[in-house]
Design an enzyme around this catalytic site. Structure first.
Site, PDB file in Angstrom:
ATOM      1  N   HIS A  58      41.942  29.236  29.324  1.00  0.00           N
ATOM      2  CA  HIS A  58      40.477  29.234  29.472  1.00  0.00           C
ATOM      3  C   HIS A  58      39.835  30.057  28.356  1.00  0.00           C
ATOM      4  O   HIS A  58      38.763  30.619  28.547  1.00  0.00           O
ATOM      5  CB  HIS A  58      40.095  29.770  30.852  1.00  0.00           C
ATOM      6  CG  HIS A  58      38.672  29.478  31.260  1.00  0.00           C
ATOM      7  ND1 HIS A  58      38.062  28.258  31.086  1.00  0.00           N
ATOM      8  CD2 HIS A  58      37.741  30.270  31.859  1.00  0.00           C
ATOM      9  CE1 HIS A  58      36.829  28.306  31.548  1.00  0.00           C
ATOM     10  NE2 HIS A  58      36.599  29.525  32.017  1.00  0.00           N
ATOM     11  N   HIS A 116      36.468  34.227  26.184  1.00  0.00           N
ATOM     12  CA  HIS A 116      35.404  33.681  27.035  1.00  0.00           C
ATOM     13  C   HIS A 116      34.043  34.217  26.582  1.00  0.00           C
ATOM     14  O   HIS A 116      33.169  34.527  27.388  1.00  0.00           O
ATOM     15  CB  HIS A 116      35.647  34.021  28.507  1.00  0.00           C
ATOM     16  CG  HIS A 116      34.963  33.091  29.468  1.00  0.00           C
ATOM     17  ND1 HIS A 116      33.652  33.249  29.863  1.00  0.00           N
ATOM     18  CD2 HIS A 116      35.395  31.993  30.120  1.00  0.00           C
ATOM     19  CE1 HIS A 116      33.321  32.307  30.726  1.00  0.00           C
ATOM     20  NE2 HIS A 116      34.369  31.521  30.890  1.00  0.00           N
ATOM     21  N   ASP A 155      38.749  29.390  37.786  1.00  0.00           N
ATOM     22  CA  ASP A 155      38.467  29.874  36.437  1.00  0.00           C
ATOM     23  C   ASP A 155      38.199  31.378  36.433  1.00  0.00           C
ATOM     24  O   ASP A 155      37.873  31.972  37.468  1.00  0.00           O
ATOM     25  CB  ASP A 155      37.223  29.181  35.867  1.00  0.00           C
ATOM     26  CG  ASP A 155      37.465  27.728  35.502  1.00  0.00           C
ATOM     27  OD1 ASP A 155      38.558  27.207  35.804  1.00  0.00           O
ATOM     28  OD2 ASP A 155      36.553  27.112  34.928  1.00  0.00           O
ATOM     29  N   ASP A 156      38.316  31.964  35.238  1.00  0.00           N
ATOM     30  CA  ASP A 156      37.783  33.298  34.901  1.00  0.00           C
ATOM     31  C   ASP A 156      38.622  34.477  35.362  1.00  0.00           C
ATOM     32  O   ASP A 156      38.204  35.624  35.189  1.00  0.00           O
ATOM     33  CB  ASP A 156      36.341  33.470  35.414  1.00  0.00           C
ATOM     34  CG  ASP A 156      35.357  32.579  34.690  1.00  0.00           C
ATOM     35  OD1 ASP A 156      35.791  31.849  33.780  1.00  0.00           O
ATOM     36  OD2 ASP A 156      34.160  32.594  35.036  1.00  0.00           O
ATOM     37  N   HIS A 164      36.088  29.887  41.229  1.00  0.00           N
ATOM     38  CA  HIS A 164      36.320  31.043  40.360  1.00  0.00           C
ATOM     39  C   HIS A 164      37.042  32.123  41.159  1.00  0.00           C
ATOM     40  O   HIS A 164      36.572  32.498  42.248  1.00  0.00           O
ATOM     41  CB  HIS A 164      34.995  31.586  39.812  1.00  0.00           C
ATOM     42  CG  HIS A 164      34.296  30.619  38.904  1.00  0.00           C
ATOM     43  ND1 HIS A 164      33.554  29.563  39.382  1.00  0.00           N
ATOM     44  CD2 HIS A 164      34.245  30.535  37.546  1.00  0.00           C
ATOM     45  CE1 HIS A 164      33.064  28.871  38.354  1.00  0.00           C
ATOM     46  NE2 HIS A 164      33.476  29.437  37.236  1.00  0.00           N
TER      47      HIS A 164
END
Length: 254
Positions: free
Chosen positions: A122, A126, A71-72, A217
């Site tokens: 995602h 965010h 993620d991210d 991540h």
């Protein structure tokens, strides 16, 4: 959805309690207890994606293997290191990217795709308050992320991971409208809190099981540091690492 069932049960108990206990003087105490219990269950469901409280999320696979998900990203410092290691080990992963970061680093998004990895949504922003966005604002945010990915790769993602793993009724409506599949995880590496790579390796290796979807991540140096050992330990334990789409038996793009 479980939220609808819990709400219906809470309302029924609330009404019955009023009928049964109104004349005893304890009705308000019972009402407060029911309300607090309902709020506690709803909070748990909001923050625990595996609970499938507001919407169905895929948090485990269907095959005797595991999937690595990141993620991210994309991050210009750490994502290339992670991609290098995945290529060296011939492992395919899934990257749930933040739209505004993908927009800044399209070359990284193209590399992720060209090397056989899956790209998922995602959210665009965010934002730390994204769980409080209105339905329209949330839909625009998620749709914008999908648009960025489609604009760079020429294909629209179907996999979506909620930021922070938080869900609510608005997510359920938006994902249905955008035809996105929510993907959670069954094993957190806790790499965002790890002080060194060994904390990540020990946590994952001690808990990993077949069908796990592992949350990592790709914007963390410590994650990049840990990846080689993490993959090797899994392979030595006879645990096969497969693409997420194969593990959960769903197509990643429209």
């Amino acid at each position: 959805m479980k939220h609808n069932i819990v709400t219906a049960i809470a309302i029924t108990i609330f009404a019955l309690s009023g009928i049964i206990f109104w004349e005893t003087g304890f009705a308000w105490l019972i009402f407060i207890a029911i309300a607090l219990a309902y709020l506690a269950v709803t909070a748990y469901g909001s923050f625990n994606i595996q609970a499938n409280y507001f919407l169905k999320s895929t948090s485990r696979g269907k095959r005797k293997s595991i999937a690595l998900t990141f993620d991210d990203g994309p991050d210009p410092e750490t994502t290339p290191r992670i991609l290098d290691m995945l290529r060296e080990k011939n492992v395919k992963a899934t990257f749930f990217v933040i739209g505004k970061r993908a927009e800044k680093h399209p070359e990284l998004l193209r590399r992720i795709d060209e090397e056989g990895h899956i790209v998922g949504n995602h959210s665009y922003s965010h934002h730390y308050l994204i769980a409080f966005f209105s339905t329209e604002k949330l839909k625009n945010d998620l749709d914008r992320c999908s648009g960025v990915i489609a604009g760079i790769l020429g294909k629209t993602p179907k996999f979506f991971r909620p930021p922070f793993g938080v869900t609510n009724p608005r997510y359920a409506r938006v994902l249905r409208d955008l035809k996105l599949d929510s993907v959670g995880w069954s094993l957190r590496s806790l790499d965002t809190k790890a002080r060194n790579k060994y904390e990540i390796i020990n946590r994952v290796i001690s808990a990993v099981n077949a069908k796990d979807i592992i949350l990592l991540h790709d914007n963390r140096k410590v994650t990049a540091d840990s990846l080689e050992d993490l993959i090797e330990h899994c392979l030595q334990k006879g645990i096969k690492i497969e693409p997420l789409s194969k593990l959960i038996q769903k197509e990643p793009y429209e």
